[in-house]
Each structure stands twice: as C-alpha cells, then as structure tokens.
Motif scaffolding. Structure first.
Motif, PDB file in Angstrom:
ATOM      1  N   PHE A 136       0.895  -1.168  -0.017  1.00  0.00           N
ATOM      2  CA  PHE A 136       0.045   0.001   0.142  1.00  0.00           C
ATOM      3  C   PHE A 136       0.965   1.237   0.089  1.00  0.00           C
ATOM      4  O   PHE A 136       1.632   1.392   0.907  1.00  0.00           O
ATOM      5  CB  PHE A 136      -1.101   0.043   1.267  1.00  0.00           C
ATOM      6  CG  PHE A 136      -1.757   1.173   1.434  1.00  0.00           C
ATOM      7  CD1 PHE A 136      -2.874   1.504   0.492  1.00  0.00           C
ATOM      8  CD2 PHE A 136      -1.617   2.337   1.992  1.00  0.00           C
ATOM      9  CE1 PHE A 136      -3.608   2.539   0.596  1.00  0.00           C
ATOM     10  CE2 PHE A 136      -2.192   3.364   2.208  1.00  0.00           C
ATOM     11  CZ  PHE A 136      -3.435   3.575   1.327  1.00  0.00           C
ATOM     12  N   MET A 137       0.689   2.139  -0.941  1.00  0.00           N
ATOM     13  CA  MET A 137       1.478   3.352  -1.235  1.00  0.00           C
ATOM     14  C   MET A 137       0.714   4.615  -1.153  1.00  0.00           C
ATOM     15  O   MET A 137      -0.451   4.547  -1.338  1.00  0.00           O
ATOM     16  CB  MET A 137       2.261   3.108  -2.563  1.00  0.00           C
ATOM     17  CG  MET A 137       3.024   1.729  -2.895  1.00  0.00           C
ATOM     18  SD  MET A 137       4.438   1.580  -1.978  1.00  0.00           S
ATOM     19  CE  MET A 137       5.571   2.545  -3.150  1.00  0.00           C
ATOM     20  N   ILE A 138       1.501   5.518  -0.575  1.00  0.00           N
ATOM     21  CA  ILE A 138       1.094   6.980  -0.554  1.00  0.00           C
ATOM     22  C   ILE A 138       1.990   7.846  -1.159  1.00  0.00           C
ATOM     23  O   ILE A 138       3.108   7.787  -1.068  1.00  0.00           O
ATOM     24  CB  ILE A 138       0.735   7.373   0.880  1.00  0.00           C
ATOM     25  CG1 ILE A 138      -0.297   8.610   0.830  1.00  0.00           C
ATOM     26  CG2 ILE A 138       1.578   7.382   1.748  1.00  0.00           C
ATOM     27  CD1 ILE A 138      -0.974   9.077   2.344  1.00  0.00           C
ATOM     28  N   GLY A 144       4.031  -3.313   2.930  1.00  0.00           N
ATOM     29  CA  GLY A 144       3.367  -4.250   2.750  1.00  0.00           C
ATOM     30  C   GLY A 144       3.933  -5.503   3.273  1.00  0.00           C
ATOM     31  O   GLY A 144       4.840  -5.647   3.769  1.00  0.00           O
ATOM     32  N   ILE A 145       3.431  -6.707   2.583  1.00  0.00           N
ATOM     33  CA  ILE A 145       3.690  -8.157   3.027  1.00  0.00           C
ATOM     34  C   ILE A 145       4.032  -8.853   1.609  1.00  0.00           C
ATOM     35  O   ILE A 145       3.436  -8.714   0.673  1.00  0.00           O
ATOM     36  CB  ILE A 145       2.655  -8.783   3.809  1.00  0.00           C
ATOM     37  CG1 ILE A 145       2.479  -8.044   5.081  1.00  0.00           C
ATOM     38  CG2 ILE A 145       2.896 -10.324   4.075  1.00  0.00           C
ATOM     39  CD1 ILE A 145       3.542  -8.061   6.029  1.00  0.00           C
ATOM     40  N   PHE A 164       7.765  -8.401   5.919  1.00  0.00           N
ATOM     41  CA  PHE A 164       7.297  -7.194   5.747  1.00  0.00           C
ATOM     42  C   PHE A 164       8.402  -6.490   4.665  1.00  0.00           C
ATOM     43  O   PHE A 164       9.592  -6.675   4.919  1.00  0.00           O
ATOM     44  CB  PHE A 164       7.569  -6.484   7.360  1.00  0.00           C
ATOM     45  CG  PHE A 164       7.299  -5.074   7.043  1.00  0.00           C
ATOM     46  CD1 PHE A 164       5.993  -4.530   7.102  1.00  0.00           C
ATOM     47  CD2 PHE A 164       8.219  -4.159   7.180  1.00  0.00           C
ATOM     48  CE1 PHE A 164       5.636  -3.134   7.106  1.00  0.00           C
ATOM     49  CE2 PHE A 164       8.040  -2.698   7.214  1.00  0.00           C
ATOM     50  CZ  PHE A 164       7.056  -2.119   7.090  1.00  0.00           C
ATOM     51  N   MET A 165       7.762  -5.711   3.900  1.00  0.00           N
ATOM     52  CA  MET A 165       8.629  -4.817   3.149  1.00  0.00           C
ATOM     53  C   MET A 165       8.324  -3.315   3.251  1.00  0.00           C
ATOM     54  O   MET A 165       6.982  -3.244   3.399  1.00  0.00           O
ATOM     55  CB  MET A 165       8.305  -5.423   1.579  1.00  0.00           C
ATOM     56  CG  MET A 165       8.631  -6.783   1.243  1.00  0.00           C
ATOM     57  SD  MET A 165      10.454  -6.846   0.962  1.00  0.00           S
ATOM     58  CE  MET A 165      10.748  -8.778   0.819  1.00  0.00           C
ATOM     59  N   PHE A 166       9.524  -2.596   3.045  1.00  0.00           N
ATOM     60  CA  PHE A 166       8.971  -1.078   2.826  1.00  0.00           C
ATOM     61  C   PHE A 166       9.583  -0.715   1.500  1.00  0.00           C
ATOM     62  O   PHE A 166      10.545  -1.222   0.889  1.00  0.00           O
ATOM     63  CB  PHE A 166      10.002  -0.614   4.002  1.00  0.00           C
ATOM     64  CG  PHE A 166      10.118   0.836   3.859  1.00  0.00           C
ATOM     65  CD1 PHE A 166       8.958   1.573   4.506  1.00  0.00           C
ATOM     66  CD2 PHE A 166      11.108   1.614   3.252  1.00  0.00           C
ATOM     67  CE1 PHE A 166       9.098   3.222   4.316  1.00  0.00           C
ATOM     68  CE2 PHE A 166      11.453   3.047   3.115  1.00  0.00           C
ATOM     69  CZ  PHE A 166      10.218   3.769   3.692  1.00  0.00           C
TER      70      PHE A 166
END
Length: 216
Positions: free
Chosen positions: A110-112, A133-134, A156-158
């Motif tokens: 999920f990006m903003i 996200g995952i 978990f991913m950034f």
C-alpha cells in the motif's frame, strides 16, 4: 549476470530521479483537475542492494533478476494519491559461482504519494511514493539443495519510489520508475534427516521499471 547496487548508490539514483521529477513538476506539470483513477502495468530489472545473499554466509550472492506487476491508483485533485501495488520479483541465489536456487517473491504494497499531471493534458509529469506491505515467497531449488524441504515466512517490505510519466494522450501515460524495496525473508531448510536450520535471505533490492498507465 550478477550486479550489486549499494544502498548509497541506489539512494543517489532515486534522489536524482526525485530532483528531476521536481524540476519537471514546476516546469511542465500541475496539480489541478484531471482523471482521478488509473490502472497500470510495469516490468524491468531487480538488482540486490545487499552485500551477500544469506546473512553470515559471505560466499552467497544474488544474480540480477527481473520484476513485473501492476497497480491501482486513486488521485485526489490536490495531487495526493493512494496506490495498491502488486508485483513479483525473481533473483537467482548462488554461492561462489554455484547456483543454489531462484527466489520468487510477491509483495503486495500500500503506497501513498504525490502524482502530478501535465499542464496541457499531454507531456511530462511525475510521481513519488512511499509505502509498505507483505511479501510471500518461494525458493525454487537448484541441484545443490534439491533434497531439502524449504519454507519461507511472509516478510514485511518497505518501499520508496519515484518516477516520470509521459502522457501521450490525456488518458494514456508511459512510465519510468526507480523503486527501492527493503526487507529480508526468514527461511527454514530441512534436510529430511532430522536437521533443520534457519537462514535470513537478504532480499533488499533496487528496481528499474518501465510501464504504461491508463487514466479514467
């Protein structure tokens, strides 16, 4: 083929992309009214940002791989945008030149961020995003580990990205992106003789991506 992009160099690439994007936004693009929903697809390369493929095993490394996927985006009139991004990246794992296997990871993020539009409906615009996200993953085994049972935990991913858009019409844009994806994967290896060992796969990577996006 194996290439490694350091954290510093991939950060510089993304920084210069964002500077160029800012210049374009102030020169050619605006925020204002325009299409608000879009769907896009992309593909490109993935290069490891880690020094080594498995933690504490310096002889391991990642080969340059590929990435592809798509996203759904909603853009508000002030330029603020929300994006659901899904992709798969693949990188080959080797130890001192010997193939271990191929990692296939599927992050859902999920990006903003911010998305501009061209001032005259066609031309250059830019975007910048941050999110997390995952990722689920699977390690396709090479001959060296064919007798092992391997299971990977979800990770978990950034993500941090920036890119350029070229609107060939009001509703169709070609895209060029740089994406830094940061995260490691816990992996359990069982040799089926009563021995199990946990490894940490160092999977942070830099991706160069091209794509197309349709606006509605």
């Amino acid at each position: 083929m194996r290439l490694t992009v350091t954290k510093q160099s991939s950060g510089k690439i993304l920084f210069y992309t964002m500077v160029l994007a800012f210049f374009i936004s102030t020169t050619y693009a605006n925020v204002g009214e325009g299409p608000s929903f879009s769907i896009g697809g992309f593909g490109g390369f993935a290069i490891s940002r880690s020094t080594g493929g498995i933690e504490d095993y310096p002889g391991t490394d990642w080969e340059t791989g590929s990435a592809f996927g798509g996203s759904l985006m909603y853009r508000m009139t002030n330029g603020l945008m929300f994006e659901l991004l899904f992709e798969q990246f693949e990188m080959g794992l080797e130890e001192e030149g010997n193939e271990i296997g191929t990692l296939k990871a599927t992050p859902i993020l999920f990006m903003i961020g911010y998305q501009s539009l061209p001032k005259n409906k066609t031309g250059l615009a830019f975007h910048a995003t941050i999110g997390s996200g995952i990722a689920s993953s699977d390690l396709e085994k090479g001959d060296a580990i064919k007798d092992f049972d391997i299971s990977n935990d979800s990770a978990f991913m950034f993500a941090l990205g920036a890119g350029l858009d070229y609107f060939i019409t009001k509703n169709i844009a070609l895209t060029l992106d740089g994406l830094i994806l940061t995260g490691n994967i816990d992996s359990e290896w069982d040799d089926n003789n009563g021995n199990k060992e946990d490894f940490l796969l160092l999977t942070s990577n830099f991706q160069g991506l091209v794509g197309v996006r349709f606006w509605f």
